[in-house]
Design a protein around this motif. Sequence first.
Motif, PDB file in Angstrom:
ATOM      1  N   PRO A 190      83.047  33.461  58.761  1.00 11.36           N
ATOM      2  CA  PRO A 190      83.172  33.842  57.344  1.00 11.36           C
ATOM      3  C   PRO A 190      83.245  32.656  56.401  1.00 11.36           C
ATOM      4  O   PRO A 190      82.689  32.711  55.296  1.00 11.36           O
ATOM      5  CB  PRO A 190      84.452  34.685  57.313  1.00 11.36           C
ATOM      6  N   GLU A 191      83.909  31.588  56.809  1.00 12.93           N
ATOM      7  CA  GLU A 191      84.026  30.429  55.932  1.00 12.93           C
ATOM      8  C   GLU A 191      82.687  29.723  55.765  1.00 12.93           C
ATOM      9  O   GLU A 191      82.317  29.336  54.653  1.00 12.93           O
ATOM     10  CB  GLU A 191      85.078  29.461  56.480  1.00 12.93           C
ATOM     11  N   LEU A 192      81.965  29.566  56.879  1.00 14.92           N
ATOM     12  CA  LEU A 192      80.658  28.911  56.792  1.00 14.92           C
ATOM     13  C   LEU A 192      79.672  29.780  56.012  1.00 14.92           C
ATOM     14  O   LEU A 192      78.879  29.270  55.210  1.00 14.92           O
ATOM     15  CB  LEU A 192      80.117  28.627  58.196  1.00 14.92           C
ATOM     16  N   LEU A 193      79.722  31.084  56.235  1.00  9.03           N
ATOM     17  CA  LEU A 193      78.827  31.993  55.513  1.00  9.03           C
ATOM     18  C   LEU A 193      79.062  31.886  54.007  1.00  9.03           C
ATOM     19  O   LEU A 193      78.114  31.761  53.216  1.00  9.03           O
ATOM     20  CB  LEU A 193      79.042  33.430  55.988  1.00  9.03           C
ATOM     21  N   LYS A 194      80.332  31.910  53.610  1.00  6.25           N
ATOM     22  CA  LYS A 194      80.672  31.798  52.185  1.00  6.25           C
ATOM     23  C   LYS A 194      80.201  30.467  51.618  1.00  6.25           C
ATOM     24  O   LYS A 194      79.631  30.404  50.513  1.00  6.25           O
ATOM     25  CB  LYS A 194      82.184  31.956  52.001  1.00  6.25           C
ATOM     26  N   PHE A 195      80.399  29.402  52.404  1.00  8.47           N
ATOM     27  CA  PHE A 195      79.985  28.074  51.954  1.00  8.47           C
ATOM     28  C   PHE A 195      78.469  28.011  51.769  1.00  8.47           C
ATOM     29  O   PHE A 195      77.975  27.480  50.762  1.00  8.47           O
ATOM     30  CB  PHE A 195      80.437  27.023  52.964  1.00  8.47           C
ATOM     31  N   LEU A 196      77.715  28.527  52.744  1.00  5.87           N
ATOM     32  CA  LEU A 196      76.255  28.466  52.669  1.00  5.87           C
ATOM     33  C   LEU A 196      75.728  29.265  51.479  1.00  5.87           C
ATOM     34  O   LEU A 196      74.814  28.816  50.771  1.00  5.87           O
ATOM     35  CB  LEU A 196      75.641  28.981  53.972  1.00  5.87           C
ATOM     36  N   VAL A 197      76.288  30.444  51.268  1.00  7.57           N
ATOM     37  CA  VAL A 197      75.853  31.266  50.141  1.00  7.57           C
ATOM     38  C   VAL A 197      76.116  30.531  48.820  1.00  7.57           C
ATOM     39  O   VAL A 197      75.236  30.465  47.939  1.00  7.57           O
ATOM     40  CB  VAL A 197      76.564  32.639  50.156  1.00  7.57           C
ATOM     41  N   GLU A 198      77.297  29.959  48.686  1.00 11.07           N
ATOM     42  CA  GLU A 198      77.644  29.256  47.446  1.00 11.07           C
ATOM     43  C   GLU A 198      76.791  28.002  47.269  1.00 11.07           C
ATOM     44  O   GLU A 198      76.301  27.708  46.171  1.00 11.07           O
ATOM     45  CB  GLU A 198      79.125  28.900  47.447  1.00 11.07           C
ATOM     46  N   GLU A 199      76.605  27.251  48.353  1.00  9.75           N
ATOM     47  CA  GLU A 199      75.865  25.991  48.276  1.00  9.75           C
ATOM     48  C   GLU A 199      74.405  26.223  47.901  1.00  9.75           C
ATOM     49  O   GLU A 199      73.852  25.543  47.025  1.00  9.75           O
ATOM     50  CB  GLU A 199      75.954  25.259  49.613  1.00  9.75           C
ATOM     51  N   LEU A 200      73.772  27.192  48.561  1.00 11.74           N
ATOM     52  CA  LEU A 200      72.359  27.430  48.301  1.00 11.74           C
ATOM     53  C   LEU A 200      72.139  28.205  47.005  1.00 11.74           C
ATOM     54  O   LEU A 200      71.104  28.060  46.363  1.00 11.74           O
ATOM     55  CB  LEU A 200      71.730  28.146  49.500  1.00 11.74           C
ATOM     56  N   SER A 201      73.131  28.989  46.611  1.00  9.45           N
ATOM     57  CA  SER A 201      73.048  29.642  45.295  1.00  9.45           C
ATOM     58  C   SER A 201      73.107  28.604  44.190  1.00  9.45           C
ATOM     59  O   SER A 201      72.423  28.717  43.163  1.00  9.45           O
ATOM     60  CB  SER A 201      74.183  30.646  45.126  1.00  9.45           C
ATOM     61  N   SER A 202      73.930  27.564  44.391  1.00 14.01           N
ATOM     62  CA  SER A 202      74.048  26.512  43.380  1.00 14.01           C
ATOM     63  C   SER A 202      72.745  25.732  43.229  1.00 14.01           C
ATOM     64  O   SER A 202      72.514  25.081  42.203  1.00 14.01           O
ATOM     65  CB  SER A 202      75.186  25.552  43.734  1.00 14.01           C
ATOM     66  N   ALA A 203      71.880  25.811  44.252  1.00 20.24           N
ATOM     67  CA  ALA A 203      70.578  25.141  44.185  1.00 20.24           C
ATOM     68  C   ALA A 203      69.525  26.028  43.525  1.00 20.24           C
ATOM     69  O   ALA A 203      68.357  25.629  43.418  1.00 20.24           O
ATOM     70  CB  ALA A 203      70.122  24.754  45.588  1.00 20.24           C
ATOM     71  N   GLY A 204      69.935  27.215  43.085  1.00 16.61           N
ATOM     72  CA  GLY A 204      69.022  28.089  42.359  1.00 16.61           C
ATOM     73  C   GLY A 204      68.454  29.239  43.157  1.00 16.61           C
ATOM     74  O   GLY A 204      67.654  30.024  42.648  1.00 16.61           O
ATOM     75  N   HIS A 205      68.855  29.373  44.413  1.00 15.82           N
ATOM     76  CA  HIS A 205      68.339  30.460  45.244  1.00 15.82           C
ATOM     77  C   HIS A 205      69.158  31.735  45.044  1.00 15.82           C
ATOM     78  O   HIS A 205      70.331  31.685  44.658  1.00 15.82           O
ATOM     79  CB  HIS A 205      68.378  30.057  46.722  1.00 15.82           C
ATOM     80  N   HIS A 206      68.533  32.865  45.316  1.00 20.79           N
ATOM     81  CA  HIS A 206      69.219  34.158  45.279  1.00 20.79           C
ATOM     82  C   HIS A 206      69.610  34.492  46.719  1.00 20.79           C
ATOM     83  O   HIS A 206      68.748  34.818  47.541  1.00 20.79           O
ATOM     84  CB  HIS A 206      68.311  35.223  44.690  1.00 20.79           C
ATOM     85  N   CYS A 207      70.888  34.407  47.030  1.00 19.59           N
ATOM     86  CA  CYS A 207      71.346  34.486  48.415  1.00 19.59           C
ATOM     87  C   CYS A 207      72.049  35.805  48.713  1.00 19.59           C
ATOM     88  O   CYS A 207      72.877  36.277  47.938  1.00 19.59           O
ATOM     89  CB  CYS A 207      72.297  33.328  48.733  1.00 19.59           C
ATOM     90  N   THR A 208      71.717  36.365  49.883  1.00 18.16           N
ATOM     91  CA  THR A 208      72.409  37.524  50.425  1.00 18.16           C
ATOM     92  C   THR A 208      72.993  37.106  51.761  1.00 18.16           C
ATOM     93  O   THR A 208      72.295  36.499  52.581  1.00 18.16           O
ATOM     94  CB  THR A 208      71.447  38.704  50.627  1.00 18.16           C
ATOM     95  N   GLY A 209      74.267  37.402  51.993  1.00 21.71           N
ATOM     96  CA  GLY A 209      74.907  37.013  53.248  1.00 21.71           C
ATOM     97  C   GLY A 209      75.340  38.205  54.063  1.00 21.71           C
ATOM     98  O   GLY A 209      75.701  39.253  53.515  1.00 21.71           O
ATOM     99  N   CYS A 210      75.291  38.079  55.380  1.00 19.56           N
ATOM    100  CA  CYS A 210      75.848  39.087  56.277  1.00 19.56           C
ATOM    101  C   CYS A 210      76.276  38.397  57.570  1.00 19.56           C
ATOM    102  O   CYS A 210      75.892  37.257  57.830  1.00 19.56           O
ATOM    103  CB  CYS A 210      74.857  40.212  56.558  1.00 19.56           C
TER     104      CYS A 210
END
Length: 237
Positions: free
Chosen positions: A15-35
Amino acid sequence: MAEASARLLIVDDDPELLKFLVEELSSAGHHCTGCDNGQDAFLYLRQKEFQLVILDWTLPDFSGLEVCRRLRSSGNTTPVLMLTARDEIDERVKALDAGVDDYLTKPFNLKELHARVRARLRSGSYQRSDDPTAELLSLGDLQIQLLERRVLRGGQEISLSQREFDLLCYLVRNADAVQSRQSILEAVWGSPFVGDPNTLDVYLGYLRKKVEKSGHPQLLHTIRGAGFMARVGDPKS
């Protein structure tokens, strides 16, 4: 740039890595969906189109390899970047053979992650084509619309379960070539296959009842001692 607004599906059971990846790649301008599991990943991939899947190897229900194999056997060509702590060459080969496009070992450098994502989005190898025939499989009067997951024969729609659809796609994508029982089981059910090998015969029976039509050429053939084949008419001797 096109990759700055790409839709990404990120699958990781940490869960921590998933949250980090979503936030990190969203900050780069991507539209991220996590599961955090393979089943939800399949659901998201059926519901919408993504430009890239970032996929963990180890998931609670399916392995990342099995997720990728099922995607490819169903005709889904979305690029897959696999994240894993496994860095042995044999593991990399397994991942590539399963249809993974790129492979990044944990722990990874953030600059490298962003670079790999940009490279996958630029490659265009698995991007949706403007040509609708690129999203269509056909065999005789059978048509499989991959994105809509629709099957028609002679213009009439056929209702298939997910497993029946995946099995039919695999056979049609490999039309005119005999497929061994083991290769089909591993491609459609996952490798290594665990279960009753007769499961394949059961599902082929389901498919034949739905797909084969009186007055139309036979499409699904059993090749004694060798396996199974999709082909219009009688199989070659």
